[in-house]
Design a protein around this motif. Sequence first.
Motif, PDB file in Angstrom:
ATOM      1  N   ASP A  99     122.340  59.085   5.547  1.00 54.37           N
ATOM      2  CA  ASP A  99     120.952  59.011   6.015  1.00 54.37           C
ATOM      3  C   ASP A  99     120.854  58.258   7.337  1.00 54.37           C
ATOM      4  OD1 ASP A  99     120.050  60.424   3.875  1.00 54.37           O
ATOM      5  OD2 ASP A  99     118.912  58.794   2.968  1.00 54.37           O
ATOM      6  N   VAL A 100     121.628  57.200   7.479  1.00 53.76           N
ATOM      7  CA  VAL A 100     121.617  56.418   8.715  1.00 53.76           C
ATOM      8  C   VAL A 100     122.093  57.290   9.875  1.00 53.76           C
ATOM      9  CG1 VAL A 100     122.604  54.424   9.902  1.00 53.76           C
ATOM     10  CG2 VAL A 100     121.950  54.245   7.505  1.00 53.76           C
ATOM     11  N   GLY A 153     119.554  58.555  12.878  1.00 55.66           N
ATOM     12  CA  GLY A 153     119.863  58.240  14.273  1.00 55.66           C
ATOM     13  C   GLY A 153     119.856  59.475  15.146  1.00 55.66           C
ATOM     14  N   TRP A 154     120.446  60.548  14.638  1.00 51.12           N
ATOM     15  CA  TRP A 154     120.508  61.794  15.419  1.00 51.12           C
ATOM     16  C   TRP A 154     119.116  62.380  15.603  1.00 51.12           C
ATOM     17  CZ3 TRP A 154     119.343  66.929  15.478  1.00 51.12           C
ATOM     18  CH2 TRP A 154     119.980  67.688  16.450  1.00 51.12           C
ATOM     19  N   VAL A 155     118.335  62.400  14.530  1.00 52.95           N
ATOM     20  CA  VAL A 155     116.975  62.950  14.610  1.00 52.95           C
ATOM     21  C   VAL A 155     116.131  62.136  15.572  1.00 52.95           C
ATOM     22  CG1 VAL A 155     114.833  63.322  13.312  1.00 52.95           C
ATOM     23  CG2 VAL A 155     117.023  64.032  12.333  1.00 52.95           C
ATOM     24  N   LYS A 156     116.207  60.819  15.461  1.00 52.07           N
ATOM     25  CA  LYS A 156     115.422  59.951  16.335  1.00 52.07           C
ATOM     26  C   LYS A 156     115.810  60.157  17.802  1.00 52.07           C
ATOM     27  CE  LYS A 156     113.426  55.498  15.516  1.00 52.07           C
ATOM     28  NZ  LYS A 156     113.570  54.191  14.940  1.00 52.07           N
ATOM     29  N   GLU A 157     117.078  60.293  18.043  1.00 53.88           N
ATOM     30  CA  GLU A 157     117.582  60.466  19.404  1.00 53.88           C
ATOM     31  C   GLU A 157     117.242  61.839  19.986  1.00 53.88           C
ATOM     32  OE1 GLU A 157     122.021  60.684  21.019  1.00 53.88           O
ATOM     33  OE2 GLU A 157     121.561  58.829  19.954  1.00 53.88           O
ATOM     34  N   ASN A 158     117.120  62.841  19.129  1.00 50.54           N
ATOM     35  CA  ASN A 158     116.949  64.219  19.604  1.00 50.54           C
ATOM     36  C   ASN A 158     115.597  64.826  19.265  1.00 50.54           C
ATOM     37  OD1 ASN A 158     119.721  65.089  20.712  1.00 50.54           O
ATOM     38  ND2 ASN A 158     120.172  63.952  18.854  1.00 50.54           N
ATOM     39  N   SER A 159     114.645  64.019  18.831  1.00 48.16           N
ATOM     40  CA  SER A 159     113.337  64.525  18.451  1.00 48.16           C
ATOM     41  C   SER A 159     112.251  63.848  19.270  1.00 48.16           C
ATOM     42  CB  SER A 159     113.098  64.254  16.962  1.00 48.16           C
ATOM     43  OG  SER A 159     111.762  64.487  16.623  1.00 48.16           O
ATOM     44  N   LYS A 160     111.386  64.647  19.841  1.00 51.49           N
ATOM     45  CA  LYS A 160     110.257  64.069  20.570  1.00 51.49           C
ATOM     46  C   LYS A 160     109.375  63.269  19.623  1.00 51.49           C
ATOM     47  CE  LYS A 160     110.043  67.613  24.103  1.00 51.49           C
ATOM     48  NZ  LYS A 160     109.277  68.716  24.676  1.00 51.49           N
ATOM     49  N   LYS A 161     109.171  63.778  18.410  1.00 51.14           N
ATOM     50  CA  LYS A 161     108.347  63.071  17.431  1.00 51.14           C
ATOM     51  C   LYS A 161     109.015  61.770  17.012  1.00 51.14           C
ATOM     52  CE  LYS A 161     106.048  67.108  15.583  1.00 51.14           C
ATOM     53  NZ  LYS A 161     105.816  67.951  14.404  1.00 51.14           N
ATOM     54  N   GLY A 162     110.318  61.799  16.814  1.00 47.29           N
ATOM     55  CA  GLY A 162     111.048  60.607  16.414  1.00 47.29           C
ATOM     56  C   GLY A 162     111.018  59.542  17.484  1.00 47.29           C
ATOM     57  N   LYS A 163     111.118  59.958  18.750  1.00 46.48           N
ATOM     58  CA  LYS A 163     111.078  59.007  19.855  1.00 46.48           C
ATOM     59  C   LYS A 163     109.681  58.427  20.029  1.00 46.48           C
ATOM     60  CE  LYS A 163     114.752  61.072  22.583  1.00 46.48           C
ATOM     61  NZ  LYS A 163     115.083  61.838  23.773  1.00 46.48           N
ATOM     62  N   LYS A 164     108.690  59.259  19.795  1.00 40.01           N
ATOM     63  CA  LYS A 164     107.312  58.852  20.043  1.00 40.01           C
ATOM     64  C   LYS A 164     106.823  57.786  19.066  1.00 40.01           C
ATOM     65  CE  LYS A 164     104.355  62.058  21.151  1.00 40.01           C
ATOM     66  NZ  LYS A 164     103.409  63.175  21.040  1.00 40.01           N
ATOM     67  N   ASN A 165     107.001  58.041  17.776  1.00 37.71           N
ATOM     68  CA  ASN A 165     106.407  57.104  16.813  1.00 37.71           C
ATOM     69  C   ASN A 165     107.410  56.503  15.838  1.00 37.71           C
ATOM     70  OD1 ASN A 165     106.906  59.160  15.033  1.00 37.71           O
ATOM     71  ND2 ASN A 165     104.786  59.815  14.873  1.00 37.71           N
ATOM     72  N   GLY A 166     108.665  56.811  16.004  1.00 34.60           N
ATOM     73  CA  GLY A 166     109.678  56.219  15.150  1.00 34.60           C
ATOM     74  C   GLY A 166     109.752  56.819  13.762  1.00 34.60           C
ATOM     75  N   SER A 167     108.934  57.851  13.499  1.00 32.62           N
ATOM     76  CA  SER A 167     108.980  58.475  12.178  1.00 32.62           C
ATOM     77  C   SER A 167     110.150  59.445  12.109  1.00 32.62           C
ATOM     78  CB  SER A 167     107.677  59.224  11.892  1.00 32.62           C
ATOM     79  OG  SER A 167     107.572  60.337  12.752  1.00 32.62           O
ATOM     80  N   LEU A 168     110.503  59.797  10.915  1.00 30.52           N
ATOM     81  CA  LEU A 168     111.585  60.737  10.712  1.00 30.52           C
ATOM     82  C   LEU A 168     111.001  62.043  10.206  1.00 30.52           C
ATOM     83  CD1 LEU A 168     114.027  58.247   9.061  1.00 30.52           C
ATOM     84  CD2 LEU A 168     114.019  59.046  11.418  1.00 30.52           C
ATOM     85  N   PRO A 169     110.856  63.027  11.085  1.00 30.92           N
ATOM     86  CA  PRO A 169     110.163  64.257  10.700  1.00 30.92           C
ATOM     87  C   PRO A 169     110.878  65.049   9.609  1.00 30.92           C
ATOM     88  CG  PRO A 169     111.124  64.459  12.886  1.00 30.92           C
ATOM     89  CD  PRO A 169     111.310  63.039  12.451  1.00 30.92           C
ATOM     90  N   TRP A 170     112.138  64.794   9.371  1.00 35.63           N
ATOM     91  CA  TRP A 170     112.891  65.555   8.369  1.00 35.63           C
ATOM     92  C   TRP A 170     112.762  64.984   6.969  1.00 35.63           C
ATOM     93  CZ3 TRP A 170     116.943  63.667   5.417  1.00 35.63           C
ATOM     94  CH2 TRP A 170     117.384  62.395   5.752  1.00 35.63           C
TER      95      TRP A 170
END
Length: 85
Positions: free
Chosen positions: A49-50, A54-71
Motif C-alpha cells: 500500500d505504501v 506513493g506512485w499514485v500520489k506522484e502520478n495523479s493530479k488529484k493526489g498531488k492536489k489534496n493528498g487523497s488517494l483516488p484508488w
Amino acid sequence: MFAAVVFEGDLPKEADARLDEFIKKFERIYRKKLLDWTGDIDTDFAGVDVLINGWVKENSKKGKKNGSLPWKTDEQEPVVDQAAK
C-alpha cells in the motif's frame, strides 16, 4: 507481472515509462515473494500500500492536489440483511 492504470483525460507524458519503473521497483522489492507466493496477499506483500500510495500520489493530479488517494476508499461496515434475522 502486469499493472493497469485507469485515469481521466489525456494520457500523461511518459506514462508508460513511469508505470514500467513502478513495476520494476515492485519486482525488485517483492522478488522472493513473487517466486514463492503462498497466496496470502496481506503477508507476502506487506507494505505494498505504501508503494502504491506513493506512485499514485506522484502520478495523479488529484493526489498531488489534496493528498487523497483516488484508488482507495474507506472500509465500509458489512451490510446486514435485517430480513434474514
